[in-house]
Design a protein around this motif. Sequence first.
Motif, PDB file in Angstrom:
ATOM      1  N   PRO A 139       0.816  -1.217   0.000  1.00 59.17           N
ATOM      2  CA  PRO A 139       0.000   0.000   0.000  1.00 59.17           C
ATOM      3  C   PRO A 139       0.846   1.262   0.000  1.00 59.17           C
ATOM      4  O   PRO A 139       1.990   1.263   0.442  1.00 59.17           O
ATOM      5  N   GLY A 140       0.248   2.333  -0.493  1.00 56.23           N
ATOM      6  CA  GLY A 140       0.939   3.610  -0.502  1.00 56.23           C
ATOM      7  C   GLY A 140      -0.028   4.768  -0.533  1.00 56.23           C
ATOM      8  O   GLY A 140      -1.216   4.604  -0.833  1.00 56.23           O
ATOM      9  N   TYR A 141       0.495   5.923  -0.205  1.00 61.73           N
ATOM     10  CA  TYR A 141      -0.260   7.163  -0.208  1.00 61.73           C
ATOM     11  C   TYR A 141       0.565   8.179  -0.985  1.00 61.73           C
ATOM     12  O   TYR A 141       1.793   8.212  -0.858  1.00 61.73           O
ATOM     13  N   SER A 142      -0.105   9.018  -1.790  1.00 56.91           N
ATOM     14  CA  SER A 142       0.634  10.049  -2.507  1.00 56.91           C
ATOM     15  C   SER A 142      -0.255  11.263  -2.720  1.00 56.91           C
ATOM     16  O   SER A 142      -1.486  11.168  -2.698  1.00 56.91           O
ATOM     17  N   GLN A 143       0.411  12.395  -2.926  1.00 55.66           N
ATOM     18  CA  GLN A 143      -0.310  13.644  -3.136  1.00 55.66           C
ATOM     19  C   GLN A 143       0.611  14.600  -3.892  1.00 55.66           C
ATOM     20  O   GLN A 143       1.789  14.722  -3.571  1.00 55.66           O
ATOM     21  N   THR A 144       0.062  15.277  -4.890  1.00 52.64           N
ATOM     22  CA  THR A 144       0.790  16.321  -5.595  1.00 52.64           C
ATOM     23  C   THR A 144       0.501  17.645  -4.899  1.00 52.64           C
ATOM     24  O   THR A 144      -0.656  17.964  -4.613  1.00 52.64           O
TER      25      THR A 144
ATOM     26  N   ASN B 255       8.715  -4.656   6.228  1.00 52.63           N
ATOM     27  CA  ASN B 255       9.684  -4.207   7.225  1.00 52.63           C
ATOM     28  C   ASN B 255      10.146  -2.772   7.058  1.00 52.63           C
ATOM     29  O   ASN B 255      10.981  -2.306   7.830  1.00 52.63           O
ATOM     30  N   TRP B 256       9.657  -2.067   6.029  1.00 54.23           N
ATOM     31  CA  TRP B 256      10.149  -0.716   5.748  1.00 54.23           C
ATOM     32  C   TRP B 256       9.017   0.237   5.416  1.00 54.23           C
ATOM     33  O   TRP B 256       8.042  -0.153   4.776  1.00 54.23           O
ATOM     34  N   VAL B 257       9.172   1.482   5.832  1.00 52.04           N
ATOM     35  CA  VAL B 257       8.327   2.594   5.413  1.00 52.04           C
ATOM     36  C   VAL B 257       9.222   3.528   4.616  1.00 52.04           C
ATOM     37  O   VAL B 257      10.330   3.856   5.051  1.00 52.04           O
ATOM     38  N   ARG B 258       8.743   3.949   3.453  1.00 54.90           N
ATOM     39  CA  ARG B 258       9.515   4.858   2.589  1.00 54.90           C
ATOM     40  C   ARG B 258       8.776   6.179   2.452  1.00 54.90           C
ATOM     41  O   ARG B 258       7.603   6.220   2.109  1.00 54.90           O
ATOM     42  N   LEU B 259       9.478   7.265   2.732  1.00 56.54           N
ATOM     43  CA  LEU B 259       8.989   8.625   2.548  1.00 56.54           C
ATOM     44  C   LEU B 259       9.739   9.206   1.361  1.00 56.54           C
ATOM     45  O   LEU B 259      10.968   9.144   1.329  1.00 56.54           O
TER      46      LEU B 259
ATOM     47  N   HIS C  70      15.044  23.668  -4.382  1.00 55.59           N
ATOM     48  CA  HIS C  70      15.907  23.305  -5.504  1.00 55.59           C
ATOM     49  C   HIS C  70      15.208  22.765  -6.753  1.00 55.59           C
ATOM     50  O   HIS C  70      15.842  22.658  -7.796  1.00 55.59           O
ATOM     51  N   ALA C  71      13.940  22.413  -6.668  1.00 54.42           N
ATOM     52  CA  ALA C  71      13.248  21.849  -7.833  1.00 54.42           C
ATOM     53  C   ALA C  71      12.953  22.940  -8.858  1.00 54.42           C
ATOM     54  O   ALA C  71      13.114  24.127  -8.581  1.00 54.42           O
ATOM     55  N   ARG C  72      12.506  22.523 -10.041  1.00 56.17           N
ATOM     56  CA  ARG C  72      12.315  23.484 -11.125  1.00 56.17           C
ATOM     57  C   ARG C  72      10.862  23.828 -11.407  1.00 56.17           C
ATOM     58  O   ARG C  72      10.571  24.964 -11.723  1.00 56.17           O
ATOM     59  N   LEU C  73       9.959  22.900 -11.356  1.00 49.37           N
ATOM     60  CA  LEU C  73       8.568  23.180 -11.723  1.00 49.37           C
ATOM     61  C   LEU C  73       7.744  23.602 -10.509  1.00 49.37           C
ATOM     62  O   LEU C  73       8.225  23.603  -9.387  1.00 49.37           O
ATOM     63  N   SER C  74       6.480  23.884 -10.737  1.00 51.65           N
ATOM     64  CA  SER C  74       5.641  24.454  -9.688  1.00 51.65           C
ATOM     65  C   SER C  74       5.017  23.426  -8.744  1.00 51.65           C
ATOM     66  O   SER C  74       4.340  23.807  -7.795  1.00 51.65           O
ATOM     67  N   SER C  75       5.245  22.142  -8.989  1.00 51.37           N
ATOM     68  CA  SER C  75       4.659  21.137  -8.096  1.00 51.37           C
ATOM     69  C   SER C  75       5.670  20.057  -7.754  1.00 51.37           C
ATOM     70  O   SER C  75       6.666  19.859  -8.449  1.00 51.37           O
ATOM     71  N   ILE C  76       5.380  19.362  -6.646  1.00 48.02           N
ATOM     72  CA  ILE C  76       6.162  18.208  -6.197  1.00 48.02           C
ATOM     73  C   ILE C  76       5.170  17.116  -5.835  1.00 48.02           C
ATOM     74  O   ILE C  76       3.990  17.379  -5.637  1.00 48.02           O
ATOM     75  N   ARG C  77       5.633  15.893  -5.764  1.00 44.62           N
ATOM     76  CA  ARG C  77       4.760  14.778  -5.388  1.00 44.62           C
ATOM     77  C   ARG C  77       5.334  14.124  -4.141  1.00 44.62           C
ATOM     78  O   ARG C  77       6.521  13.809  -4.073  1.00 44.62           O
ATOM     79  N   ILE C  78       4.468  13.907  -3.161  1.00 43.76           N
ATOM     80  CA  ILE C  78       4.835  13.246  -1.914  1.00 43.76           C
ATOM     81  C   ILE C  78       4.326  11.816  -2.004  1.00 43.76           C
ATOM     82  O   ILE C  78       3.172  11.581  -2.369  1.00 43.76           O
ATOM     83  N   ILE C  79       5.179  10.863  -1.653  1.00 45.50           N
ATOM     84  CA  ILE C  79       4.802   9.448  -1.707  1.00 45.50           C
ATOM     85  C   ILE C  79       5.223   8.788  -0.389  1.00 45.50           C
ATOM     86  O   ILE C  79       6.365   8.935   0.043  1.00 45.50           O
ATOM     87  N   VAL C  80       4.291   8.066   0.216  1.00 44.15           N
ATOM     88  CA  VAL C  80       4.568   7.315   1.437  1.00 44.15           C
ATOM     89  C   VAL C  80       4.155   5.875   1.154  1.00 44.15           C
ATOM     90  O   VAL C  80       2.992   5.607   0.863  1.00 44.15           O
ATOM     91  N   THR C  81       5.116   4.957   1.205  1.00 45.53           N
ATOM     92  CA  THR C  81       4.834   3.567   0.850  1.00 45.53           C
ATOM     93  C   THR C  81       5.451   2.597   1.855  1.00 45.53           C
ATOM     94  O   THR C  81       6.262   2.978   2.693  1.00 45.53           O
ATOM     95  N   ARG C  82       5.055   1.350   1.674  1.00 46.49           N
ATOM     96  CA  ARG C  82       5.657   0.221   2.386  1.00 46.49           C
ATOM     97  C   ARG C  82       6.277  -0.674   1.318  1.00 46.49           C
ATOM     98  O   ARG C  82       5.629  -1.583   0.806  1.00 46.49           O
ATOM     99  N   PRO C  83       7.538  -0.440   0.929  1.00 48.51           N
ATOM    100  CA  PRO C  83       8.138  -1.270  -0.117  1.00 48.51           C
ATOM    101  C   PRO C  83       8.173  -2.748   0.269  1.00 48.51           C
ATOM    102  O   PRO C  83       8.102  -3.614  -0.584  1.00 48.51           O
ATOM    103  N   THR C  84       8.281  -3.010   1.571  1.00 48.03           N
ATOM    104  CA  THR C  84       8.133  -4.355   2.120  1.00 48.03           C
ATOM    105  C   THR C  84       7.457  -4.198   3.474  1.00 48.03           C
ATOM    106  O   THR C  84       7.290  -3.082   3.964  1.00 48.03           O
TER     107      THR C  84
END
Length: 140
Positions: A13-18, A79-83, A63-77
């Motif tokens: 599962p994961g969560y994301s938002q622009t 045993n891990w949470v990835r931000l 440091h980014a170039r465009l007007s938006s960024i994407r946030i992603i929060v996942t469980r690659p396995t």
Amino acid sequence: MTVTTTPHPTGHPGYSQTLDRIPRSAGAARALVRVALAAWQQEELVEDALNIITELVSNAVAHARLSSIRIIVTRPTENWVRLAVVDRSRTVPQLRSDSNGDQIHGRGLVLVDALSDRWGTDIHRWGKTVWAEMKVEPAP
């Protein structure tokens, strides 16, 4: 520890938002992290995770170039949470090894490095994903 990986789907599962690439987007990113960690019953990670995502968003805003960024929060396995923060710049962030004098900026990745178990950058044809992972303690 800094790691560069090639992303691949995992089915977990994961969560994301622009979000707009503005400083106050860090608040929305923190809210997304809170929701994900609560859903996964990983409340013990919240404090460090909120600090990590704030630093990753701050770097992207600066440091980014465009007007938006994407946030992603996942469980690659299990045993891990990835931000992660995705942006359209291909410039790889560097962990500063100097004290940076009296400046208040430039130390964010030192904090990410200290609070996460591992972090890195995935380079894409169109930009990059900067991520940090936290190990999930097994349930008793």
